[in-house]
Each structure stands twice: as C-alpha cells, then as structure tokens.
Design a protein around this motif. Structure first.
Motif, PDB file in Angstrom:
ATOM      1  N   UNK A 318     -28.154  16.994 -68.537  1.00  0.00           N
ATOM      2  CA  UNK A 318     -26.832  17.022 -67.911  1.00  0.00           C
ATOM      3  C   UNK A 318     -25.811  17.933 -68.587  1.00  0.00           C
ATOM      4  N   UNK A 319     -25.808  17.996 -69.903  1.00  0.00           N
ATOM      5  CA  UNK A 319     -24.721  18.697 -70.591  1.00  0.00           C
ATOM      6  C   UNK A 319     -24.580  20.142 -70.139  1.00  0.00           C
ATOM      7  N   UNK A 320     -25.666  20.820 -69.878  1.00  0.00           N
ATOM      8  CA  UNK A 320     -25.624  22.239 -69.501  1.00  0.00           C
ATOM      9  C   UNK A 320     -24.955  22.457 -68.141  1.00  0.00           C
ATOM     10  N   UNK A 321     -24.918  21.398 -67.309  1.00  0.00           N
ATOM     11  CA  UNK A 321     -24.358  21.533 -65.961  1.00  0.00           C
ATOM     12  C   UNK A 321     -22.944  20.969 -65.849  1.00  0.00           C
ATOM     13  N   UNK A 322     -22.378  20.490 -66.957  1.00  0.00           N
ATOM     14  CA  UNK A 322     -21.037  19.920 -66.957  1.00  0.00           C
ATOM     15  C   UNK A 322     -20.004  20.959 -67.356  1.00  0.00           C
ATOM     16  N   UNK A 323     -18.729  20.747 -66.993  1.00  0.00           N
ATOM     17  CA  UNK A 323     -17.676  21.677 -67.409  1.00  0.00           C
ATOM     18  C   UNK A 323     -17.610  21.777 -68.935  1.00  0.00           C
ATOM     19  N   UNK A 324     -17.118  22.898 -69.418  1.00  0.00           N
ATOM     20  CA  UNK A 324     -17.052  23.129 -70.860  1.00  0.00           C
ATOM     21  C   UNK A 324     -16.274  22.007 -71.553  1.00  0.00           C
ATOM     22  N   UNK A 325     -16.823  21.523 -72.652  1.00  0.00           N
ATOM     23  CA  UNK A 325     -16.180  20.463 -73.404  1.00  0.00           C
ATOM     24  C   UNK A 325     -16.511  19.061 -72.934  1.00  0.00           C
ATOM     25  N   UNK A 326     -17.280  18.951 -71.875  1.00  0.00           N
ATOM     26  CA  UNK A 326     -17.642  17.644 -71.331  1.00  0.00           C
ATOM     27  C   UNK A 326     -19.095  17.332 -71.669  1.00  0.00           C
ATOM     28  N   UNK A 327     -19.376  16.101 -72.051  1.00  0.00           N
ATOM     29  CA  UNK A 327     -20.724  15.651 -72.358  1.00  0.00           C
ATOM     30  C   UNK A 327     -21.145  14.551 -71.379  1.00  0.00           C
ATOM     31  N   UNK A 328     -22.431  14.234 -71.387  1.00  0.00           N
ATOM     32  CA  UNK A 328     -22.950  13.264 -70.424  1.00  0.00           C
ATOM     33  C   UNK A 328     -22.271  11.915 -70.543  1.00  0.00           C
ATOM     34  N   UNK A 329     -21.889  11.506 -71.752  1.00  0.00           N
ATOM     35  CA  UNK A 329     -21.228  10.214 -71.944  1.00  0.00           C
ATOM     36  C   UNK A 329     -19.917  10.125 -71.158  1.00  0.00           C
ATOM     37  N   UNK A 330     -19.271  11.283 -70.944  1.00  0.00           N
ATOM     38  CA  UNK A 330     -17.987  11.303 -70.246  1.00  0.00           C
ATOM     39  C   UNK A 330     -18.119  10.933 -68.768  1.00  0.00           C
ATOM     40  N   UNK A 331     -19.332  10.933 -68.254  1.00  0.00           N
ATOM     41  CA  UNK A 331     -19.560  10.583 -66.855  1.00  0.00           C
ATOM     42  C   UNK A 331     -19.481   9.072 -66.617  1.00  0.00           C
ATOM     43  N   UNK A 332     -19.688   8.278 -67.669  1.00  0.00           N
ATOM     44  CA  UNK A 332     -19.912   6.853 -67.477  1.00  0.00           C
ATOM     45  C   UNK A 332     -18.810   5.990 -68.102  1.00  0.00           C
ATOM     46  N   UNK A 333     -18.453   4.949 -67.392  1.00  0.00           N
ATOM     47  CA  UNK A 333     -17.496   3.964 -67.881  1.00  0.00           C
ATOM     48  C   UNK A 333     -18.154   2.971 -68.829  1.00  0.00           C
ATOM     49  N   UNK A 334     -19.463   2.871 -68.753  1.00  0.00           N
ATOM     50  CA  UNK A 334     -20.193   1.997 -69.660  1.00  0.00           C
ATOM     51  C   UNK A 334     -21.649   2.435 -69.701  1.00  0.00           C
ATOM     52  N   UNK A 335     -22.225   2.400 -70.901  1.00  0.00           N
ATOM     53  CA  UNK A 335     -23.643   2.729 -71.078  1.00  0.00           C
ATOM     54  C   UNK A 335     -24.315   1.548 -71.777  1.00  0.00           C
ATOM     55  N   UNK A 336     -25.423   1.089 -71.185  1.00  0.00           N
ATOM     56  CA  UNK A 336     -26.189  -0.005 -71.782  1.00  0.00           C
ATOM     57  C   UNK A 336     -27.624   0.461 -71.969  1.00  0.00           C
ATOM     58  N   UNK A 337     -28.077   0.507 -73.213  1.00  0.00           N
ATOM     59  CA  UNK A 337     -29.457   0.890 -73.519  1.00  0.00           C
ATOM     60  C   UNK A 337     -30.235  -0.369 -73.896  1.00  0.00           C
ATOM     61  N   UNK A 338     -31.548  -0.253 -73.902  1.00  0.00           N
ATOM     62  CA  UNK A 338     -32.429  -1.385 -74.215  1.00  0.00           C
ATOM     63  C   UNK A 338     -31.966  -2.641 -73.466  1.00  0.00           C
ATOM     64  N   UNK A 339     -31.742  -2.462 -72.159  1.00  0.00           N
ATOM     65  CA  UNK A 339     -31.186  -3.540 -71.334  1.00  0.00           C
ATOM     66  C   UNK A 339     -32.175  -4.675 -71.097  1.00  0.00           C
ATOM     67  N   UNK A 340     -33.462  -4.394 -71.319  1.00  0.00           N
ATOM     68  CA  UNK A 340     -34.516  -5.395 -71.158  1.00  0.00           C
ATOM     69  C   UNK A 340     -34.574  -5.944 -69.733  1.00  0.00           C
ATOM     70  N   UNK A 341     -34.399  -5.069 -68.757  1.00  0.00           N
ATOM     71  CA  UNK A 341     -34.642  -5.493 -67.376  1.00  0.00           C
ATOM     72  C   UNK A 341     -36.117  -5.891 -67.255  1.00  0.00           C
ATOM     73  N   UNK A 342     -36.476  -6.930 -66.547  1.00  0.00           N
ATOM     74  CA  UNK A 342     -35.662  -7.706 -65.606  1.00  0.00           C
ATOM     75  C   UNK A 342     -34.806  -8.807 -66.214  1.00  0.00           C
ATOM     76  N   UNK A 343     -34.960  -9.103 -67.527  1.00  0.00           N
ATOM     77  CA  UNK A 343     -34.172 -10.187 -68.123  1.00  0.00           C
ATOM     78  C   UNK A 343     -32.675  -9.924 -68.009  1.00  0.00           C
ATOM     79  N   UNK A 344     -32.287  -8.668 -67.954  1.00  0.00           N
ATOM     80  CA  UNK A 344     -30.870  -8.309 -67.825  1.00  0.00           C
ATOM     81  C   UNK A 344     -30.237  -8.973 -66.602  1.00  0.00           C
ATOM     82  N   UNK A 345     -31.040  -9.130 -65.544  1.00  0.00           N
ATOM     83  CA  UNK A 345     -30.540  -9.732 -64.308  1.00  0.00           C
ATOM     84  C   UNK A 345     -30.859 -11.230 -64.217  1.00  0.00           C
ATOM     85  N   UNK A 346     -31.464 -11.778 -65.253  1.00  0.00           N
ATOM     86  CA  UNK A 346     -31.861 -13.184 -65.215  1.00  0.00           C
ATOM     87  C   UNK A 346     -31.152 -14.056 -66.240  1.00  0.00           C
ATOM     88  N   UNK A 347     -30.859 -13.477 -67.396  1.00  0.00           N
ATOM     89  CA  UNK A 347     -30.387 -14.299 -68.506  1.00  0.00           C
ATOM     90  C   UNK A 347     -29.130 -13.720 -69.139  1.00  0.00           C
TER      91      UNK A 347
END
Length: 600
Positions: A318-347
């Motif tokens: 993504x970074x190469x296609x974003x405006x100068x000075x913008x990174x992929x993190x700037x696209x998101x209001x929240x980032x969740x890694x290692x979400x452990x789906x499907x448990x993420x939607x169960x517990x």
C-alpha cells in the motif's frame, strides 16, 4: 487518526441539500436505513407537483417515466464520460462486478472492517500454496511418509469442495447437500460409483468429524496433498504400526503438517524476505480505501496474522500507492492483529496494545479509536467506535470466520472476496454455447420422453381394457414406436452424459464451475455465499467504481414455477395489451441472469 469527513451540505437553485444523520434516518421501502443519504429540502413544491428540471434532456421530472432506458443510459454515460468514470462493471467488465445477495445501502454503513490475507492483500496462489505444500511435504518426509515424486497441482481442487475424511474422497455437492461429482484420491469417480457410495445421502457440514469444507484458498495445498496421499495409502505405501492407516488418520497427519507450516512461521518468514514473489499488487486498492475513509466511514483491519508480518505486507502493498507522507496505518481507525478469528466473534478475549514497531505489547482494558491492538473481541470494537450491528460491514475471504460468525453473532453486514469469480464469470461467458447446446438436447429429451410416457400409459390402459383409442388397434405398431423412441432417447443420453461432465471445463476440467453443481443447480459454495454474504466480489478495489455511496439491490429470485411465464404472457395477454416481453430480459426465463445481477 483525524476525522476527514467533509460536509456535503450545500445550497442550489432547487433547494438545500444535506446529509441525513442517524437521528433523522428512516427505513425505506426496501428495509434499509436512509442514514447517509442526501436529502433535498424543497419548500416550494408539494408532493405530486410537476417540477421543472434541466438534466438528461428532461424538462420536467415526469418525463423520467416515459424516457426509454437506452436513451437514459446514453445520457447518464455522457455525464460519467465527462468525469472520466469508466463504464459500469457489469457491462464493461463483468468479472469486476459486485454481486448482491441481500439489499445493502452502503451509505448507511458507518464502519468497514477488513481481513488482510486474500482480502486486502492477494497472493499468487501457485506461489503461496505451492510453498506451503513443499513445507508440508518436508514435514511428512521427516516422519517417514513416502512423499518422494509428489508435486503441487492446484488444478486438482477448487474452493467449495468438501473432503470426506471417512472415505478418502473429495466431493462437490449441490445446495441440497447431494453429491454431484467426486474424486477418490486423484481419480474422478463415475456417476455409478457416486451413487453406490453416497446414494441420496445428504452431506451435513456441521459434522466436522467427517466433512471438511474448503471455503478459502488456504485450503488448496492441504486438499491437494491429501488427495495424492490417498492414492499412496490405497497402494499400501505406508501405515501406522501394524494396523493399516485410515483415511481419517491420514487427514489428521496432513492437516498437522500444514498447520505446523503456518504456526512455526517458516512460510511467512520466507514471504517477508521476498514479498514480490508472492503478493499480487493492485494499484487501485489504496484509492478505494481512501475514498471510503474520506466519505466518513471508519476503517478497521482485523487479521489473524501477527504484527510484524502485517506491517511488512501492508507496507509493501500500500505505501507506494499512497500520497507522499502517508503510510498504510493512516488508512485505518483501528488495527487488530492476532485476532484469533473465529474466537474473535465468539468470546470476550484479552486485549493487548502494540506499543513499539518491533511488536512489544502491554495489557489494555479497552480499545480506543486509532489504536493498534492484539486480540480482543468484536464487542470491544463496537464499544470503541460507538457503532454496532448492521452499521458495520465486514469484508473477508473466509465464509465461516469472516462472514457467518460476524452476521450470526453480531448482525454485521458482510462481504466476501472470492478472486476466482473473475475466471468464473469469464468461463460462464465462454461456455454459453456449450450450455445452450446441452440445454437444447435436454429439452429434446423432455419432448421425446413426454411422447414416450403418454404412449406407454395409454398402452397400459389398452392392455388392461380401460381405453378404446383407435390408434391402439395395431398393438405391434405401437410397440415398434415405443422401441424407436427408446433408441432416440438412448442416443440423446449418449451425448448428454459426456457434455454434462465437460460443462465448466473452462473453469476447471475436473470440477466445472465454482457456482454450479449439475446443469441447472447451485453448488454448496454458492448456497453458503448467498446465506452468509450480503454482497460478494472478486477484489476489494471493485468498490472503487461503485463508490462508498452505492445502494446495492438484490436481484429477482426465480422459482421453478417462473419458467415459461414469458411465453405464456405473450400468448395470452401480450396481443391484448399491445406489449410483449422479450426472452432473456431480467425477469424472464434466462437461468443465468441472476448470477450476474449487481448493485445499482
């Protein structure tokens, strides 16, 4: 992350235009919230007035009712041409269309969550699954399993197949769960074998002890390896101890080998070192997400991958296609890694905040907008964003962990990403002559069979002395006619059978189309998509052409008793009304129409 939503309120000669907020929203005639719609506040006109306009060569609003569709299409496309917008996908590129199973007003969606692997990032299946396969083989080789000479063949399987761990088969079933095609090991089974093995048995996917549904591209390497090793097991190549290995035990061994490949991180470590070998870049993805963000939607990334891998992949893609000075993190209001789906939607699971670039974490009591987290739950996300239920759209590639649970447990709206749709739609188009020829032969058999059956029942009545049809005075002649009809039907069967096996060859020579099972029925995969996905498409960047303001409307659903109504209408009512319906129109007898229906 700062709010980037721009006010859309403005004045015009027709009146004040403003955005409908949640407190003013109503439910429209299609059951969707009007939140996010634009409304015209016009105090000069009353309902039912003829209003003067100057657009699309119309002078009054009433002219829209009599304007021919072709003329309106030319007028609307002229406006789109002026702002460099390409022709709508269904006409221009049907492979890139978004298909709608359940009406969805995208304007009313307040937050969009995305999975990463095979959703925001698409991998070269041959490269990714081929390497996973090789790592799995090496793991089995170390256990003494005879895998020498095996090689990865992605054409052996397609998404939507089901592994029968009890019998060592891969099967394709229709929407009712009946087996239509089957492969034992790598050998395709005949119709007779399928009937002997399964009869009218209904496949129940809830029985996970026996059935494994291949609903993601990550399943390809596992299914290929299992099928190939079933062949070697049948040849007596290996066993566990003194007892012969069962197909169930073989699957457990294969599954564990592929699981270790992912868990131990060998494959992902290799991908991080050379992402260009595995990732297929899509320059339009970044603009698609920016359009959604700038329209006021909160964007989320919810992935089971770890932070290091997620950061490396998203930066590369993504970074190469974003405006100068913008990174992929700037696209998101929240980032969740290692979400452990499907448990993420169960517990309600523990939540950790990622606080350093190398992935150092600390416990967090609650999620906040703009945060980077590990674990947590869907409920935490709703609370942090102040949005819940059908105001959230979740987009992923896995029917169960991305779509089914989000919909069933939280009432989120859902979208499935199925890259193979592009080949599927192209193959359906290329295969139309074959299908038309096949349907014509089937129709001929129906006609001949009808005559045969009527003669047969009339002969039966004649023999029983219950009819006096004069033509049956010559019983030998009737018997000869029945025999001749049998010859004709057998000749038709000799052509129909092989043609049915060849149907869908453009998509996959073994399994046919992704969405079809048999000539006229839907596959189990298609049924699952319709059940759990409000919309589905081949890639996230397809949203760019549709805009974040799209109102997706589900197509008319045809029933068995809808057949031939066009012919009946034209015959009985058409001449009296001075109007006839052309075959192939959206609500007529074209069985392939609904598959290509899309949003409007």
């Amino acid at each position: 992350m700062e709010d980037t939503e721009q006010s859309e309120e403005f004045t015009s000669s027709a009146g004040l235009v403003f955005t409908i907020d949640q407190s003013q929203a109503e439910i429209d005639f299609e059951g969707q919230s009007t939140s996010g719609n634009l409304r015209l506040l016009d105090t000069e006109h009353k309902e039912g007035d003829i209003i003067n306009v100057n657009i699309f060569r119309m002078k009054t609003t009433n002219e829209i009712y009599s304007m021919p569709l072709d003329r309106l299409k030319q007028a609307t496309q002229a406006v789109l041409d002026a702002i460099d917008v390409p022709e709508a996908f269904p006409e221009g590129k049907p492979q890139r269309a978004i298909h709608c199973s359940r009406t969805l007003n995208l304007r009313s969606i307040k937050a969009i969550g995305y999975d990463m692997d095979y959703t925001l990032i698409h991998y070269d299946v041959e490269a990714w699954e081929g390497r996973a396969y090789q790592y799995g083989l090496e793991s089995l080789r170390q256990q003494g399993v005879p895998v020498d000479g095996l090689s990865f063949d992605s054409k052996l399987v397609i998404r939507g197949l089901i592994m029968d761990k009890e019998k060592g088969n891969l099967i394709k079933v229709d929407r009712f769960g009946l087996v239509k095609r089957a492969m034992h090991g790598t050998r395709m089974m005949s119709y007779q074998e399928i009937h002997r093995t399964y009869g009218r048995e209904v496949v129940q996917l809830k029985n996970e002890a026996r059935w494994v549904f291949l609903n993601t591209l990550f399943s390809v390497s596992e299914a290929v390896m299992y099928a190939q090793l079933v062949d070697r097991l049948d040849q007596g190549a290996f066993s566990i101890g003194s007892a012969p290995m069962t197909y169930q035990e073989l699957y457990a061994m294969v599954s564990k080998a592929l699981y270790r490949t992912h868990v131990e991180g060998k494959l992902k470590s290799e991908i991080i070192q050379a992402p260009e070998r595995f990732v297929e870049l899509d320059p339009e993805m970044a603009q698609t997400l920016m359009d959604q963000r700038d329209s006021g939607k909160q964007l989320l990334l919810i992935t089971n991958s770890d932070y290091e891998y997620t950061n490396q992949m998203m930066s590369f893609a993504y970074d190469r296609f974003l405006p100068e000075g913008m990174k992929w993190r700037d696209l998101f209001d929240m980032v969740i890694v290692m979400a452990r789906k499907p448990d993420f939607f169960n517990y309600q699971m523990s939540l950790y905040e990622v606080v350093t670039e190398d992935g150092l974490m600390r416990p967090a009591l609650a999620a906040k907008r703009g945060g980077l987290y590990c674990g947590g739950s869907a409920r935490m996300v709703e609370k942090a964003l102040g949005v819940e239920g059908d105001a959230i759209l979740y987009v992923g590639d896995h029917i169960y962990t991305d779509a089914a649970l989000a919909k069933l447990n939280f009432k989120w709206r859902t979208a499935l990403i199925i890259r193979e749709l592009e080949l599927e739609v192209d193959s359906l188009a290329r295969g139309r002559p074959h299908r038309e020829q096949l349907k014509e032969l089937m129709s001929k058999k129906e006609m001949v069979s009808d005559v045969f059956n009527q003669l047969r029942i009339t002969r039966q009545r004649f023999v029983q002395g219950r009819t006096s049809v004069e033509s049956f005075d010559d019983e030998d002649g009737v018997n000869e006619t029945l025999a001749q009809l049998l010859l004709v039907m057998e000749a038709l069967d000799e052509s129909i059978g092989p043609m049915l096996e060849q149907d869908g060859t453009y998509f996959n020579p073994r399994w046919g189309y992704l969405s079809r099972a048999g000539l006229n029925d839907k596959s189990q995969l298609c049924r699952q998509i319709e059940k759990y996905a409000d919309i589905y498409t081949s890639r996230v960047s397809n949203f760019k052409r549709y805009t974040p303001y799209m109102y997706f409307r589900s197509p008319s659903q045809s029933m068995a008793h809808d057949r031939n109504l066009t012919r009946y209408y034209n015959k009985v009512f058409g001449s009296a009304n001075g109007f006839t319906v052309q075959l192939g129109e959206p609500d007529s007898d074209d069985p392939d129409h609904d598959h290509l229906s899309h949003g409007h």
